[in-house]
Design an enzyme around this catalytic site. Structure first.
Site, PDB file in Angstrom:
ATOM      1  N   ALA A 100       1.017  -1.159  -0.188  1.00  0.00           N
ATOM      2  CA  ALA A 100      -0.005  -0.208   0.229  1.00  0.00           C
ATOM      3  C   ALA A 100       0.784   1.309   0.052  1.00  0.00           C
ATOM      4  O   ALA A 100       1.841   1.201   0.340  1.00  0.00           O
ATOM      5  CB  ALA A 100      -0.938   0.363   0.901  1.00  0.00           C
ATOM      6  N   LYS A 101       0.426   2.639  -0.209  1.00  0.00           N
ATOM      7  CA  LYS A 101       1.323   3.595   0.218  1.00  0.00           C
ATOM      8  C   LYS A 101      -0.278   4.912   0.043  1.00  0.00           C
ATOM      9  O   LYS A 101      -1.222   4.331  -0.404  1.00  0.00           O
ATOM     10  CB  LYS A 101       2.148   4.183  -1.455  1.00  0.00           C
TER      11      LYS A 101
END
Ligand code: NAD
Length: 406
Positions: A100-101
């Site tokens: 994720a980011k």
């Protein structure tokens, strides 16, 4: 092609190598991406709205995992590329996370401390239903650090009505963080350098390195290089680059950075461009994206590029470097020390048992050197580029995770 498109193409090629093309769509596309707008009260009392994102590429091998950036360059495309790289990185490092980011489109240099705190809280509010210890676990990235993580943990805990340290990693050691986390990315990269030295039968004292950047990731790398006897003959930051043929002392560089705000008053002034093309054994880009491109790949004289930054080398540069026999240790392997110790922090938060720094770094060294050994074995077998090799390793693990559910 954008870095996201480049990455999807390398993933597609990796799946083809494994004869697993059918899994491409399951692995190339993001599970979900949230675009949000957060409202923050400036010190003047005026309200300002900032665009922000959180992207979860995959939760196939565990909760989403990835940093939060505060930068004017943050975009949906960038966050998605970084989130895909996190999935690949956690697979290469063999830790039970997905990818994720997130990020906020903001120039943080224009914010006071209290405005940054309110922005961190408002961003946490806006993604609070998206994240969680078993859902998606953020961490620091460009322009965010331990104190932002503490603010975000507190805000999430306030929403949940209980203290939830394992919702986020990279926290201060005094507020549920892990010892050794601050050193993890830089030390992790140099643990790989140490393995190369051992396997190639080289003498550390005869080797040189150039490091681009002197921030959270690069500074500990310079320290560890000094500890093992490799001469760091050039270092840079956004203020420029500096060269010293006998090698810099880490102490002098940190003093200079502290007193003058830049490392660049210590040796002979050179440009960042010159630093990249120095005749060194190891080049460690540890600053920003896309600094080694088709324009300068032909000038690189280093034997090894150890990518501490995310995405410092473009795909076209990869091709030129490979032909010129420059070995690229790709970001998703070389900088995986940070996420590995983030995982250790999460484990400590969940168990309530906290480890000494020596134990953390020992576990990291073993983990990243094993990942590097696997990398060299697959590279040898597949005769693939460095980056493609890491993608093949990650793709195999992701496909196995899908096949295990069939
Ligand atoms: P940072 O903000 O602490 O440091 C960045 C450094 O790069 C600073 O010294 C800055 O002066 C320098 N810099 C900026 N622009 C430059 C330019 N044009 N030329 C030369 N130097 C320049 O950030 P960081 O956390 O050290 O991250 C650096 C890179 O490493 C990023 O790509 C980040 O995604 C990656 N990374 C960091 C970690 C981590 O644990 N910090 C983990 C994985 C990957």
């Amino acid at each position: 092609m954008s870095q996201l498109e480049d990455s999807r193409k390398i993933l597609e090629d990796a799946l083809e190598t494994l004869d697993k093309q059918d899994f491409y769509e399951r692995l190339a596309f993001h599970e979900r991406t949230l675009e949000t707008h957060v409202t923050v009260e400036r010190d003047s009392g005026r309200e300002e709205v900032f665009k922000a994102f959180r992207s979860q590429h995959s939760t196939l091998r565990g909760p989403g995992k990835g940093g939060i950036r505060f930068s004017e360059d943050v975009s949906e495309e960038e966050v998605k590329a970084l989130s895909l790289w996190m999935t690949l990185k956690t697979a290469v490092a063999d830790i039970p996370y997905g990818g994720a980011k997130g990020g906020v489109v903001v120039d943080p240099s224009g914010l006071s401390d209290s405005e940054e705190k309110r922005l961190s809280e408002a961003y946490t509010d806006s993604i609070s239903e998206f994240i969680g210890p078993d859902r998606d676990v953020p961490a620091p990235d460009m322009n965010t650090g331990a104190r932002h993580m503490a603010w975000m943990m507190d805000e999430y805990s306030r929403i949940e009505g209980k203290t939830v340290p394992s919702v986020i990693t990279g926290k201060p050691v005094e507020a549920f963080g892990s010892k050794g986390r601050a050193k993890a990315t830089g030390y992790g990269a140099v643990y790989i350098v140490e393995k190369i030295i051992e396997e190639e039968g080289l003498e550390s004292e005869e080797l040189t390195a150039a490091v681009q950047g002197f921030g959270n990731a690069a500074e500990p790398a310079v320290k560890r290089l000094e500890e093992i006897g490799v001469d760091v003959i050039a270092v840079s930051d956004s203020g420029g680059a500096t060269f010293e043929s006998d090698g810099f002392s880490h102490e002098l560089l940190t003093e200079c950075k502290r007193d003058a705000g830049t490392v660049c008053k210590t040796g002979e002034n050179i440009s960042n461009k010159e630093l990249l093309s120095l005749d060194v054994d190891f080049l460690l880009p540890a600053a920003i994206q896309e600094v080694i491109t088709e324009e300068n790949a032909g000038d690189i004289q280093a034997d090894y590029i150890v990518e501490i930054a995310n995405g410092p080398t473009t795909r076209k540069a990869d091709e030129i470097l490979e032909k010129r026999d420059v070995t690229v240790i790709p970001d998703i392997l070389a900088n995986s020390g940070g996420v590995t110790v983030s995982y250790y922090e999460w484990v400590q938060n969940r168990s309530g048992e906290y480890w000494e720094k020596e134990k953390v770094l020992e576990k990291l060294k073993k983990n990243i050197q094993e990942a590097y050994t696997q990398f060299t074995e697959v590279r040898e077998k597949q005769k693939a580029y460095g980056r493609d090799t890491a993608y093949i390793i990650a793709a195999r693990k992701l496909v196995s995770a899908l096949e295990a559910r069939e």
